[in-house]
Scaffold this motif. Sequence first.
Motif, PDB file in Angstrom:
ATOM      1  N   GLU A 137     -15.494   8.296  -0.318  1.00 14.14           N
ATOM      2  CA  GLU A 137     -14.213   7.734   0.096  1.00 14.14           C
ATOM      3  C   GLU A 137     -13.556   6.811  -0.511  1.00 14.14           C
ATOM      4  OE1 GLU A 137     -10.954   7.684   2.498  1.00 14.14           O
ATOM      5  OE2 GLU A 137     -12.467   9.092   2.673  1.00 14.14           O
ATOM      6  N   LEU A 138     -14.511   5.900  -0.941  1.00  9.74           N
ATOM      7  CA  LEU A 138     -14.143   4.582  -1.807  1.00  9.74           C
ATOM      8  C   LEU A 138     -15.105   4.453  -3.006  1.00  9.74           C
ATOM      9  CD1 LEU A 138     -12.340   2.004  -1.878  1.00  9.74           C
ATOM     10  CD2 LEU A 138     -13.949   1.093  -0.077  1.00  9.74           C
TER      11      LEU A 138
ATOM     12  N   LEU B  77      -6.212  -1.820  -4.244  1.00  8.70           N
ATOM     13  CA  LEU B  77      -6.697  -0.347  -3.741  1.00  8.70           C
ATOM     14  C   LEU B  77      -5.853   0.451  -4.152  1.00  8.70           C
ATOM     15  CD1 LEU B  77      -8.767   1.009  -1.824  1.00  8.70           C
ATOM     16  CD2 LEU B  77      -7.337   0.507   0.109  1.00  8.70           C
ATOM     17  N   VAL B  78      -6.444   1.766  -4.702  1.00  7.98           N
ATOM     18  CA  VAL B  78      -5.527   2.922  -5.135  1.00  7.98           C
ATOM     19  C   VAL B  78      -6.043   4.256  -4.720  1.00  7.98           C
ATOM     20  CG1 VAL B  78      -5.166   4.299  -7.445  1.00  7.98           C
ATOM     21  CG2 VAL B  78      -5.428   1.585  -7.362  1.00  7.98           C
ATOM     22  N   SER B  79      -4.925   5.062  -4.252  1.00 10.84           N
ATOM     23  CA  SER B  79      -5.456   6.406  -3.722  1.00 10.84           C
ATOM     24  C   SER B  79      -5.520   7.470  -4.920  1.00 10.84           C
ATOM     25  CB  SER B  79      -4.273   6.733  -2.494  1.00 10.84           C
ATOM     26  OG  SER B  79      -4.350   8.108  -2.041  1.00 10.84           O
ATOM     27  N   LEU B  80      -6.412   8.030  -4.688  1.00 14.58           N
ATOM     28  CA  LEU B  80      -6.742   9.289  -5.856  1.00 14.58           C
ATOM     29  C   LEU B  80      -6.490  10.530  -5.050  1.00 14.58           C
ATOM     30  CD1 LEU B  80      -9.372   7.450  -7.941  1.00 14.58           C
ATOM     31  CD2 LEU B  80      -7.116   7.721  -8.577  1.00 14.58           C
ATOM     32  N   ARG B  81      -5.931  10.552  -4.000  1.00 14.83           N
ATOM     33  CA  ARG B  81      -6.228  11.891  -3.131  1.00 14.83           C
ATOM     34  C   ARG B  81      -5.288  12.719  -4.170  1.00 14.83           C
ATOM     35  NH1 ARG B  81      -6.362  11.335   3.104  1.00 14.83           N
ATOM     36  NH2 ARG B  81      -7.670   9.719   3.368  1.00 14.83           N
TER      37      ARG B  81
ATOM     38  N   ARG C 131     -11.869   9.497  -3.228  1.00 13.50           N
ATOM     39  CA  ARG C 131     -10.508   9.325  -2.677  1.00 13.50           C
ATOM     40  C   ARG C 131      -9.585   8.131  -2.966  1.00 13.50           C
ATOM     41  NH1 ARG C 131     -10.831  12.815   2.669  1.00 13.50           N
ATOM     42  NH2 ARG C 131      -8.965  11.686   3.051  1.00 13.50           N
ATOM     43  N   HIS C 132     -10.365   7.206  -3.077  1.00 18.10           N
ATOM     44  CA  HIS C 132      -9.829   5.690  -3.253  1.00 18.10           C
ATOM     45  C   HIS C 132     -10.889   5.235  -4.314  1.00 18.10           C
ATOM     46  CE1 HIS C 132      -8.468   7.113   0.567  1.00 18.10           C
ATOM     47  NE2 HIS C 132      -7.357   6.577   0.388  1.00 18.10           N
ATOM     48  N   VAL C 133     -10.051   4.138  -5.155  1.00 16.50           N
ATOM     49  CA  VAL C 133     -10.924   3.340  -5.917  1.00 16.50           C
ATOM     50  C   VAL C 133     -10.370   1.871  -5.607  1.00 16.50           C
ATOM     51  CG1 VAL C 133      -9.559   3.699  -8.017  1.00 16.50           C
ATOM     52  CG2 VAL C 133     -11.997   2.684  -8.169  1.00 16.50           C
ATOM     53  N   LEU C 134     -11.133   0.999  -5.327  1.00 16.27           N
ATOM     54  CA  LEU C 134     -10.915  -0.620  -5.346  1.00 16.27           C
ATOM     55  C   LEU C 134     -11.232  -1.123  -6.612  1.00 16.27           C
ATOM     56  CD1 LEU C 134      -9.958  -3.100  -3.673  1.00 16.27           C
ATOM     57  CD2 LEU C 134     -12.432  -3.612  -3.221  1.00 16.27           C
ATOM     58  N   ILE C 135     -10.091  -1.583  -7.266  1.00 13.09           N
ATOM     59  CA  ILE C 135     -10.360  -2.378  -8.730  1.00 13.09           C
ATOM     60  C   ILE C 135     -10.026  -3.614  -8.527  1.00 13.09           C
ATOM     61  CG2 ILE C 135      -9.344  -2.237 -11.003  1.00 13.09           C
ATOM     62  CD1 ILE C 135      -8.215   0.563 -10.518  1.00 13.09           C
ATOM     63  N   GLU C 136     -11.335  -4.655  -9.074  1.00 10.76           N
ATOM     64  CA  GLU C 136     -11.088  -6.001  -8.941  1.00 10.76           C
ATOM     65  C   GLU C 136     -10.945  -6.174 -10.527  1.00 10.76           C
ATOM     66  OE1 GLU C 136     -13.506 -10.057  -8.484  1.00 10.76           O
ATOM     67  OE2 GLU C 136     -14.463  -8.288  -9.114  1.00 10.76           O
TER      68      GLU C 136
ATOM     69  N   ILE D 129     -13.849  -5.357   4.292  1.00 13.98           N
ATOM     70  CA  ILE D 129     -14.151  -3.789   4.534  1.00 13.98           C
ATOM     71  C   ILE D 129     -13.441  -3.174   5.729  1.00 13.98           C
ATOM     72  CG2 ILE D 129     -16.109  -2.410   5.599  1.00 13.98           C
ATOM     73  CD1 ILE D 129     -16.762  -2.575   2.791  1.00 13.98           C
ATOM     74  N   ARG D 130     -13.090  -3.930   6.755  1.00 10.82           N
ATOM     75  CA  ARG D 130     -12.321  -3.327   7.639  1.00 10.82           C
ATOM     76  C   ARG D 130     -10.774  -3.106   7.293  1.00 10.82           C
ATOM     77  NH1 ARG D 130     -15.623  -6.489  10.948  1.00 10.82           N
ATOM     78  NH2 ARG D 130     -14.059  -8.570  10.787  1.00 10.82           N
ATOM     79  N   GLU D 131     -10.435  -3.926   6.699  1.00 12.55           N
ATOM     80  CA  GLU D 131      -9.129  -3.641   6.062  1.00 12.55           C
ATOM     81  C   GLU D 131      -9.139  -2.536   5.259  1.00 12.55           C
ATOM     82  OE1 GLU D 131      -5.593  -6.031   3.693  1.00 12.55           O
ATOM     83  OE2 GLU D 131      -7.357  -6.969   3.929  1.00 12.55           O
ATOM     84  N   LEU D 132      -9.919  -2.234   4.262  1.00 15.23           N
ATOM     85  CA  LEU D 132     -10.080  -1.087   3.395  1.00 15.23           C
ATOM     86  C   LEU D 132     -10.366  -0.003   4.118  1.00 15.23           C
ATOM     87  CD1 LEU D 132     -12.444  -2.734   0.621  1.00 15.23           C
ATOM     88  CD2 LEU D 132      -9.690  -2.210   0.367  1.00 15.23           C
ATOM     89  N   ARG D 133     -11.162   0.366   4.937  1.00 17.99           N
ATOM     90  CA  ARG D 133     -11.200   1.378   5.802  1.00 17.99           C
ATOM     91  C   ARG D 133      -9.835   1.745   6.615  1.00 17.99           C
ATOM     92  NH1 ARG D 133     -16.328   3.208   7.424  1.00 17.99           N
ATOM     93  NH2 ARG D 133     -18.144   1.914   6.986  1.00 17.99           N
ATOM     94  N   THR D 134      -9.177   0.611   7.143  1.00 13.34           N
ATOM     95  CA  THR D 134      -7.776   0.984   7.699  1.00 13.34           C
ATOM     96  C   THR D 134      -6.682   1.642   6.735  1.00 13.34           C
ATOM     97  OG1 THR D 134      -8.260  -0.829   9.315  1.00 13.34           O
ATOM     98  CG2 THR D 134      -5.840   0.015   9.062  1.00 13.34           C
ATOM     99  N   LEU D 135      -6.763   0.905   5.519  1.00 15.81           N
ATOM    100  CA  LEU D 135      -5.830   1.475   4.628  1.00 15.81           C
ATOM    101  C   LEU D 135      -6.381   2.771   3.948  1.00 15.81           C
ATOM    102  CD1 LEU D 135      -5.285  -1.997   2.724  1.00 15.81           C
ATOM    103  CD2 LEU D 135      -3.583  -0.583   3.881  1.00 15.81           C
TER     104      LEU D 135
END
Length: 193
Positions: free
Chosen positions: A107-108, A157-161, A71-76, A183-189
């Motif tokens: 989820e991520l 952080l990209v939403s793929l929903r 649903r989401h992907v974090l790209i570094e 991780i906390r920030e990513l979970r919230t977003l």
Amino acid sequence: MNDTIASSFRAIALLCLFLLASQSVAGHATPLEAGAPFPDITLQGQFTSPQKAMLGLEGDGPFRLSDVKARHVLIEVFSMYCPHCQREAPDMNRLSARIADMQPRGELALLGLGAGNTQTEVDLFRETYGVPFPLAIDPDLEMHKTLGEPGTPHFFLVSLRDRGKPVVLLSRTGRMSGVDDFIRELRTLCGSD
């Protein structure tokens, strides 16, 4: 003699002004911001079966971002030549392990994008720092330009929903402050999307 020194000084001054002007032009590049549409980039490079599984990819590709089964992907966005990226590699590996343990599954996902790096350079970075997560290549900086020429490291952080309309939830240049906080920030977003 004084004319030669004055001419040399003027030439050096002009060169310095030229270099400063070129630096300021490069400084005007603006990475995609939160809320912006994110392009359906091509994921170039070689991925092992476990790395494809981390992204939910099947087959041999070529793959696109919209093919990622999360649903989401974090790209570094990183570079093997970036000293900040090198120092942050152990934290990125810990982040990868934490993301793998996240519930619900799917989820991520985590993906690295080697800005200006070839497959050989990315493979060397992976081997040197023991990177377990997928690393895509961008040898000609095509995707880097599309993303607004971010500095490295840079996180998107990209939403793929909505697969047809990926959207940026987070855009940040620089190292993370710590794995747990990130991780906390990513979970919230991810939860607020």
